[in-house]
Design a protein around this motif. Structure first.
Motif, PDB file in Angstrom:
ATOM      1  N   TRP A   1     -23.995 -24.120 -16.246  1.00  7.84           N
ATOM      2  CA  TRP A   1     -23.463 -24.616 -17.525  1.00  7.84           C
ATOM      3  C   TRP A   1     -24.302 -25.775 -18.041  1.00  7.84           C
ATOM      4  N   ALA A   2     -24.760 -26.640 -17.139  1.00  5.00           N
ATOM      5  CA  ALA A   2     -25.593 -27.772 -17.555  1.00  5.00           C
ATOM      6  C   ALA A   2     -26.934 -27.289 -18.113  1.00  5.00           C
ATOM      7  N   LEU A   3     -27.521 -26.302 -17.452  1.00  3.78           N
ATOM      8  CA  LEU A   3     -28.784 -25.745 -17.930  1.00  3.78           C
ATOM      9  C   LEU A   3     -28.603 -25.089 -19.294  1.00  3.78           C
ATOM     10  N   LEU A   4     -27.492 -24.392 -19.457  1.00  2.68           N
ATOM     11  CA  LEU A   4     -27.217 -23.741 -20.740  1.00  2.68           C
ATOM     12  C   LEU A   4     -27.085 -24.781 -21.853  1.00  2.68           C
ATOM     13  N   ARG A   5     -26.371 -25.845 -21.565  1.00  2.00           N
ATOM     14  CA  ARG A   5     -26.220 -26.908 -22.573  1.00  2.00           C
ATOM     15  C   ARG A   5     -27.577 -27.483 -22.963  1.00  2.00           C
ATOM     16  N   ASP A   6     -28.441 -27.661 -21.980  1.00  2.00           N
ATOM     17  CA  ASP A   6     -29.747 -28.257 -22.253  1.00  2.00           C
ATOM     18  C   ASP A   6     -30.624 -27.360 -23.123  1.00  2.00           C
ATOM     19  N   CYS A   7     -30.378 -26.061 -23.081  1.00  2.00           N
ATOM     20  CA  CYS A   7     -31.170 -25.132 -23.895  1.00  2.00           C
ATOM     21  C   CYS A   7     -31.058 -25.431 -25.389  1.00  2.00           C
ATOM     22  N   TYR A   8     -29.957 -26.059 -25.787  1.00  2.00           N
ATOM     23  CA  TYR A   8     -29.719 -26.303 -27.212  1.00  2.00           C
ATOM     24  C   TYR A   8     -30.455 -27.530 -27.738  1.00  2.00           C
ATOM     25  N   HIS A   9     -31.172 -28.238 -26.867  1.00  2.00           N
ATOM     26  CA  HIS A   9     -31.972 -29.365 -27.331  1.00  2.00           C
ATOM     27  C   HIS A   9     -33.186 -28.914 -28.132  1.00  2.00           C
TER      28      HIS A   9
END
Length: 257
Positions: free
Chosen positions: A183-191
């Motif tokens: 989930w953390a990696l997925l969130r970071d993709c939106y940067h």
């Protein structure tokens, strides 16, 4: 910290903040590397603002996609990126049915750039900024041709996590934060713009793949790889492309600190 300018441009249509030029850069030639850093910082602002506003993960993701889609069509030197970001948060709340008041968005944004300061007074500057956020929302809608509903990787990642969990020893699963890391990696993709370059299923598979590899969790190998079973059209090259873009974002984060 660089934030939205509070200056006001007068146009034939009346006061307007939509055409604000950035304090740095002006009308000069575009610097792609600097622009990527700016987008990274602005999306970090969107995410932190979303957390403080109590927004769910999907509305925050929608705000980031709106932002990237908008600047996919226009120059970052034509519009103030933080103003666009505030409008994206406002619009995303409507799209995902988690309505956020403009006053709350403005006050949280103000505190973001002026830590410890009191909320803005309801004076002319506040109302000018509020009008700018609303007018910028209309501009975003027009630029995107009112296509503001997006499919996100979240639902796919949830499905993939449940499927993979059933294949992993429950003790190994409980000892490693595979789900939290994914989930953390997925969130970071939106940067970065990678969230609009890759299809949602591939992003979900790649973040889970990277999380599993990071903790050395191996799945039983059958006739097909586990990721082929979960998503038939994904290839190893697709996974590698997503991970490469994500690692580039982490490198960008180190440069933006």
């Amino acid at each position: 910290m660089e934030g939205p300018s509070s200056s006001l441009l007068a146009t034939a249509d009346g006061p307007l903040l939509l055409a604000l030029r950035r304090d740095l850069g002006g009308d000069g030639e575009s610097d792609p590397a600097q622009d990527i850093k700016t987008h990274f910082r602005v999306c970090r602002f969107v995410m932190e603002t979303g957390v403080k506003l109590g927004m769910r993960s999907v509305p925050v993701a929608t705000a980031c996609v709106l932002y990237h889609r908008f600047f996919e069509r226009v120059s970052i030197r034509a519009y103030e990126p933080y103003l666009v970001a505030m409008s994206c948060v406002y619009l995303a709340g409507k799209v995902e049915e988690q309505h956020i008041r403009t006053r709350d968005i403005i006050n949280v944004s103000h505190r973001y750039f002026n830590s410890g300061s009191a909320p803005l007074e309801c004076d002319k500057e506040f109302w000018d900024l509020r009008d700018s956020v609303v007018q910028c929302e209309v501009l975003i809608l027009r630029q995107l041709n009112f296509h503001v509903s997006f499919e996100h990787p979240h639902k796919y990642l949830l499905h993939y996590l449940l499927s993979v969990k059933s294949l992993v020893n429950r003790h190994a699963w409980s000892r490693t934060p595979i789900a939290e890391t994914s989930w953390a990696l997925l969130r970071d993709c939106y940067h970065g713009a990678m969230c609009i370059r890759h299809i949602p299923q591939h992003i979900a598979i790649a973040t889970l793949y990277l999380a599993l590899n990071s903790y050395g969790v191996e799945l039983a190998v059958g006739q097909k790889e586990w990721w082929q079973v979960l998503c038939e059209d994904v290839t190893k090259a697709d996974i590698d492309a997503v991970i490469s873009d994500l690692l580039h974002l982490y490198d960008m984060e180190a440069k933006c600190i």
